[in-house]
Design a protein around this motif. Sequence first.
Motif: not given
Length: 94
Positions: A83, A85-86, A90
């Motif tokens: 990941p 971008k989140y 998160f």
Amino acid sequence: MFIITLTYQQPLDKVEQYLPAHRDYLDEHYASGHFIASGPQEPRIGGVILCRAESKAQVIDIIQADPFSLHHIANYEIIEFIPAKYVAGFDAFI
């Protein structure tokens, strides 16, 4: 992080037969911190699990304990991703 996709190999009545045991299996892995989210695909041809694990080998070990795997109800695909971008918060799951 891993996305696990399940594709049913049996009719839905057979899937339903093993669904309570599959849900118990999911609960066990939510409690262990391995699973983050899960649910059926739409249309209902299988499911998706968002999984946190140390390695793909660990994911394979986890999958092998699923009643859907043990009783040949579903096939599995494992997609590993990082990941980048989140949503805020998160990062606690990474």
